[in-house]
Write a protein that holds these residues in place. Structure first.
Motif, mmCIF file in Angstrom:
data_model
loop_
_atom_site.group_PDB
_atom_site.id
_atom_site.type_symbol
_atom_site.label_atom_id
_atom_site.label_comp_id
_atom_site.label_asym_id
_atom_site.label_seq_id
_atom_site.Cartn_x
_atom_site.Cartn_y
_atom_site.Cartn_z
ATOM 1 N N PHE A 129 0.849 -1.188 0.000
ATOM 2 C CA PHE A 129 0.000 0.000 0.000
ATOM 3 C C PHE A 129 0.887 1.240 0.000
ATOM 4 O O PHE A 129 1.574 1.533 0.963
ATOM 5 C CB PHE A 129 -0.919 -0.001 1.224
ATOM 6 C CG PHE A 129 -1.868 1.175 1.258
ATOM 7 C CD1 PHE A 129 -2.925 1.231 0.372
ATOM 8 C CD2 PHE A 129 -1.692 2.200 2.166
ATOM 9 C CE1 PHE A 129 -3.800 2.307 0.402
ATOM 10 C CE2 PHE A 129 -2.552 3.275 2.199
ATOM 11 C CZ PHE A 129 -3.622 3.329 1.314
ATOM 12 N N VAL A 132 -0.040 7.530 -4.148
ATOM 13 C CA VAL A 132 -0.913 8.660 -3.853
ATOM 14 C C VAL A 132 -1.938 8.335 -2.764
ATOM 15 O O VAL A 132 -2.183 9.173 -1.884
ATOM 16 C CB VAL A 132 -1.607 9.145 -5.142
ATOM 17 C CG1 VAL A 132 -2.586 10.279 -4.841
ATOM 18 C CG2 VAL A 132 -0.571 9.605 -6.160
ATOM 19 N N PRO A 133 -2.577 7.148 -2.755
ATOM 20 C CA PRO A 133 -3.529 6.863 -1.670
ATOM 21 C C PRO A 133 -2.902 6.946 -0.281
ATOM 22 O O PRO A 133 -3.528 7.463 0.654
ATOM 23 C CB PRO A 133 -4.013 5.441 -1.982
ATOM 24 C CG PRO A 133 -3.825 5.299 -3.452
ATOM 25 C CD PRO A 133 -2.582 6.064 -3.761
ATOM 26 N N LEU A 134 -1.673 6.435 -0.136
ATOM 27 C CA LEU A 134 -1.004 6.508 1.167
ATOM 28 C C LEU A 134 -0.707 7.952 1.539
ATOM 29 O O LEU A 134 -0.905 8.360 2.694
ATOM 30 C CB LEU A 134 0.287 5.696 1.129
ATOM 31 C CG LEU A 134 1.126 5.706 2.413
ATOM 32 C CD1 LEU A 134 0.340 5.124 3.579
ATOM 33 C CD2 LEU A 134 2.428 4.932 2.212
ATOM 34 N N PHE A 136 -2.317 10.629 0.549
ATOM 35 C CA PHE A 136 -3.582 11.287 0.882
ATOM 36 C C PHE A 136 -4.060 10.893 2.277
ATOM 37 O O PHE A 136 -4.575 11.734 3.027
ATOM 38 C CB PHE A 136 -4.648 10.915 -0.152
ATOM 39 C CG PHE A 136 -6.015 11.444 0.177
ATOM 40 C CD1 PHE A 136 -6.339 12.776 -0.043
ATOM 41 C CD2 PHE A 136 -6.987 10.611 0.726
ATOM 42 C CE1 PHE A 136 -7.600 13.263 0.267
ATOM 43 C CE2 PHE A 136 -8.243 11.090 1.039
ATOM 44 C CZ PHE A 136 -8.550 12.422 0.808
ATOM 45 N N ALA A 137 -3.906 9.617 2.636
ATOM 46 C CA ALA A 137 -4.340 9.158 3.956
ATOM 47 C C ALA A 137 -3.582 9.886 5.069
ATOM 48 O O ALA A 137 -4.178 10.304 6.069
ATOM 49 C CB ALA A 137 -4.141 7.650 4.069
ATOM 50 N N THR A 238 4.589 8.373 -3.514
ATOM 51 C CA THR A 238 4.226 8.868 -2.186
ATOM 52 C C THR A 238 4.907 10.190 -1.892
ATOM 53 O O THR A 238 4.265 11.159 -1.455
ATOM 54 C CB THR A 238 4.604 7.831 -1.113
ATOM 55 O OG1 THR A 238 3.948 6.598 -1.387
ATOM 56 C CG2 THR A 238 4.208 8.323 0.266
ATOM 57 N N ALA A 241 3.590 13.082 -4.202
ATOM 58 C CA ALA A 241 2.268 13.579 -3.859
ATOM 59 C C ALA A 241 2.246 14.324 -2.533
ATOM 60 O O ALA A 241 1.390 15.191 -2.323
ATOM 61 C CB ALA A 241 1.273 12.415 -3.811
#
Length: 300
Positions: A129, A132-134, A136-137, A238, A241
């Protein structure tokens, strides 16, 4: 007796011939994989290597070979970014190795099978994981306007997610689970008889780990550290972002050089930076593979 030997010789020859045929078929079965590897990895590697040592004259359009790109990649902001990536990878890998070992040991010694399976399953998911999702989290949680930051007033206490140490914390989110997956088989390979023998000779738990367990686990620990280093060193999405250019990293410099965000016409320098990364990764793998083989011999 002679008749028996005479009958055995053709049977042995037939078995040998059949074994050679199986090896030939096995080699043919591998050919598609080798061809795919050569195309998918070999062609880009050759293009990168060629571009790292070439320069094009804009006036005449003549291409010539030079060391200027490689020299430029090891000076100024490019060198700062390369050193920053190595520093970030070493620190995050070292912390991930320690905490991953402790968590894996807790999992291995746990009496609850459900806890063990849950942690290993979660580690398998979290180790992959990222991107970008990490980012953003973490921005939504620990950013300047994040939920936890606002609730605990961390910004008033000097907390800044968009910094070197903030990036280390984000990287640990997937490095620690990766270390758990890497070191758990080695911990399971420790013989119960070794601990019992140490206890029978009056050794404490600390002495057992100091003189028995850690020396046996050392190749696996170093191998895990190298694996974590490589994962952090190659991470891009990561950091891009979350911190952008706030933290100098070689992957971000490559993206800026290819996109012309800072200087135009630095594409070949970007390829030289990529070659620098390949050299570092090659050195990492040269250390990792012997350690992995040695660990396998000890724990087999």
């Amino acid at each position: 007796m002679t008749a028996v030997l005479t009958e055995a010789e053709p049977a042995s020859a037939a078995a040998s011939q059949q074994q050679r045929r199986r090896r030939s078929f096995g080699a043919l079965a591998v050919l598609p994989l080798l061809a795919f590897t050569a195309i998918a990895f070999g062609v880009p590697a050759l293009a990168m290597f060629n571009g790292a040592f070439t320069v094009k004259d804009e006036a005449t359009g003549v291409t010539s070979y030079t060391m200027a790109n490689l020299t430029g990649s090891l000076h100024g902001a490019y060198l700062t970014a390369l050193v920053g990536s190595v520093k970030l990878s070493v620190i995050s890998a070292a912390i991930g190795t320690v905490f991953g070992l402790l968590l894996a040991q807790a999992v291995v010694t746990s009496r609850f099978r459900a806890v063990r399976e849950a942690v290993l399953t979660a580690s398998g998911v979290l180790a992959n994981f990222g991107g970008v999702p990490l980012a953003f989290a973490f921005v939504a949680t620990l950013g300047n306007s994040g939920v936890v930051t606002q609730h605990l007033g961390l910004e008033d206490k000097g907390w800044n997610l968009y910094s070197f140490w903030g990036l280390v914390i984000v990287y640990l989110y997937f490095l620690i689970p990766l270390m758990v997956l890497t070191i758990t088989p080695a911990l399971e390979g420790l013989r119960v008889q070794w601990r019992e023998a140490a206890q029978n000779n009056g050794a404490t738990a600390f002495q057992y780990w100091r003189h028995v367990a850690l020396p046996v686990l050392l190749p696996s620990l170093l191998g895990g550290f190298v694996l974590l280093f490589g994962s952090a060193f190659a991470a891009y999405a990561t950091a891009a972002a979350m911190v952008g250019s706030a933290v100098p990293l070689v992957t971000l410099q490559i993206a800026d050089a290819l996109g012309g965000n800072v200087l135009v016409g630095q594409e070949h320098v970007a390829l030289a930076l990529s070659l620098d990364m390949v050299v570092v990764a090659g050195l990492v793998m040269a250390v990792y593979l012997p350690l992995q083989r040695r660990s396998t011999r000890w724990l087999a």
